[in-house]
Design an enzyme around this catalytic site. Structure first.
Site: not given
Ligand code: SAH
Ligand code: SF4
Length: 382
Positions: A122, A115, A95, A108, A119, A314, A357, A239
């Site tokens: 995510c 990925c 996306e 974005c 995390c 989110n 995000c 985080h």
């Molecule tokens: N992989 C990279 C960039 C993509 S994610 C990274 O982790 O930095 C972009 C941002 O959204 C990151 O800070 C990520 O931790 C955050 N993110 C991921 N899942 C989320 C969620 N469910 N709610 C809010 N932020 C989230």
């Molecule tokens: Fe990958 Fe999501 Fe972690 Fe970013 S926040 S490194 S997209 S698993």
């Protein structure tokens, strides 16, 4: 007759295209000319490149293509946020989200389908890793968004409409790019850097380094490489305020713990276009959002010039986390601000189209259903 395996010219940065043209016996200025057609004008048709010699156009048509990813869904939120779902083959989708704001427009961009870093909070991480995007698929997101937003210079009618609508940032509808879509950009280093170079190059998009941001979960050696090879603005997904918690939320921390991450941020700033790192911090109710966590953060980042961007979590199905209440986020921000750290709380945009995000994979999470759904959508569009 064209070849069955044509070269996609969107895969090249300027140096790469010059080298490829040299292999065809063509001069560097020809490569730059074609670059400008592709990226300034949004042109994907060699025949339309009227100032390129006819013989070269004919040769290019035989062996090359200009092929961006194909959008299978285009959703516009009531707040103006626009999201495209792009088919990247084998039933994978990524996306791209455009976020219009008063003085800028931010795109974005995704770097991987899925990925591997998993995390805990995510939804992209939850779907696992599918594959790296090619440079063409990464820069193709900017190419496509420019075109679909009417920002490519190719269409004089659209240009006039933009002028009437009051162009932003010297005529750029997309003034900023953030690598914050699906995937970990630094885990797809070479393709991401090729795309970044195109974003920065005047023959392509000519964005300033300060307006292009890579967001990383903290892959330390790749942060050093980025600093050396293509420094742009840096956001780090922090985080957590200590290793025990971060090991759990951002598992890559087990490999590159906080002390190493902070040192890498300091090294990055020696060559960065901005004099601070942005720390992203997702606010998870009862997990990482106490006053004690905030105070621990202040001590952790003491030696790193930084700003904080708090992201209200989110939610997505079965995440196991809840968003911190607004009042908790305010208090948490207050502690950072009182310690002299510039802190903002991200507005949640595009909620109604799941463009916020970490929600980006929401629609494509279930792989089997996803295949069927994508096929149906693509058929509808045909
Ligand atoms: N992989 C990279 C960039 C993509 S994610 C990274 O982790 O930095 C972009 C941002 O959204 C990151 O800070 C990520 O931790 C955050 N993110 C991921 N899942 C989320 C969620 N469910 N709610 C809010 N932020 C989230
Ligand atoms: Fe990958 Fe999501 Fe972690 Fe970013 S926040 S490194 S997209 S698993």
């Amino acid at each position: 007759m064209s070849t069955s395996n044509p070269v996609n010219l969107l895969d090249f940065d300027v140096d790469g295209l010059v080298a490829w043209f040299a292999g065809l016996g063509e001069k560097p200025f020809r490569a730059r000319q074609v670059m400008r057609w592709m990226h300034h004008e949004g042109c994907d048709d060699f025949d339309a490149m009227t100032d390129v010699a006819k013989s070269l156009r004919a040769k290019l048509k035989e062996i090359a293509v200009i092929r961006p990813p194909v959008p299978v869904r285009d959703s516009i939120s009531i707040d103006g946020t626009r999201k495209w779902l792009l088919d990247v083959g084998n039933a994978n989708a990524v996306e791209t989200v455009f976020i219009p704001e008063t003085n800028r427009g931010t795109l974005c961009v995704s770097s991987q389908a899925g990925c591997a870093l998993d995390c805990a909070f995510c939804s992209t991480g939850k779907q696992g890793f599918n594959r790296n995007l090619s440079a063409a698929e990464i820069i193709g997101q900017l190419w496509l968004a420019n075109k679909l937003l009417g920002a490519a210079r190719g269409d004089p009618n659209e240009q006039a409409a933009d002028l009437e609508a009051g162009e932003k940032d010297n005529g750029r509808i997309i003034s900023n790019v953030v690598m914050m879509g699906m995937g970990e950009p630094l885990a797809n280093f070479d393709n991401v850097v090729t795309a970044l170079r195109l974003m920065l190059d005047d023959h392509a998009y000519g964005l300033s380094r300060r307006r292009v941001t890579v967001s990383t979960s903290g892959i330390v050696p790749a942060m050093d490489r980025l600093r050396d090879e293509c420094p742009v603005a840096l956001a780090v997904s922090l985080h957590a305020s200590n290793d025990a918690l971060r090991d759990r939320l951002v598992p890559i921390n087990q490999k590159y713990p906080l002390r190493e991450l902070m040192a890498a941020c300091q090294r990055y700033l020696e060559r960065a276009p901005r004099d601070f790192v942005t720390f992203e911090y997702v606010m998870l109710d009862g997990v990482n959002d106490s006053d004690a966590h905030a105070r621990e953060l202040v001590a952790l980042v003491r030696d790193v010039p930084c700003k904080f961007n708090l992201i209200p979590f989110n939610p997505f199905p079965n995440s196991g986390f809840l968003r911190s209440p607004a009042e908790r986020i305010r208090r948490f921000a207050g502690i950072l601000i009182d310690a002299g750290i510039v802190t903002t709380t991200r507005k949640t945009r595009g909620d109604d189209v799941d463009a916020a995000c970490g929600q980006l994979a929401g629609q494509v999470q279930d792989k089997t259903r996803r295949v069927v759904r994508l096929k149906q959508e693509m058929e509808i569009r045909r």
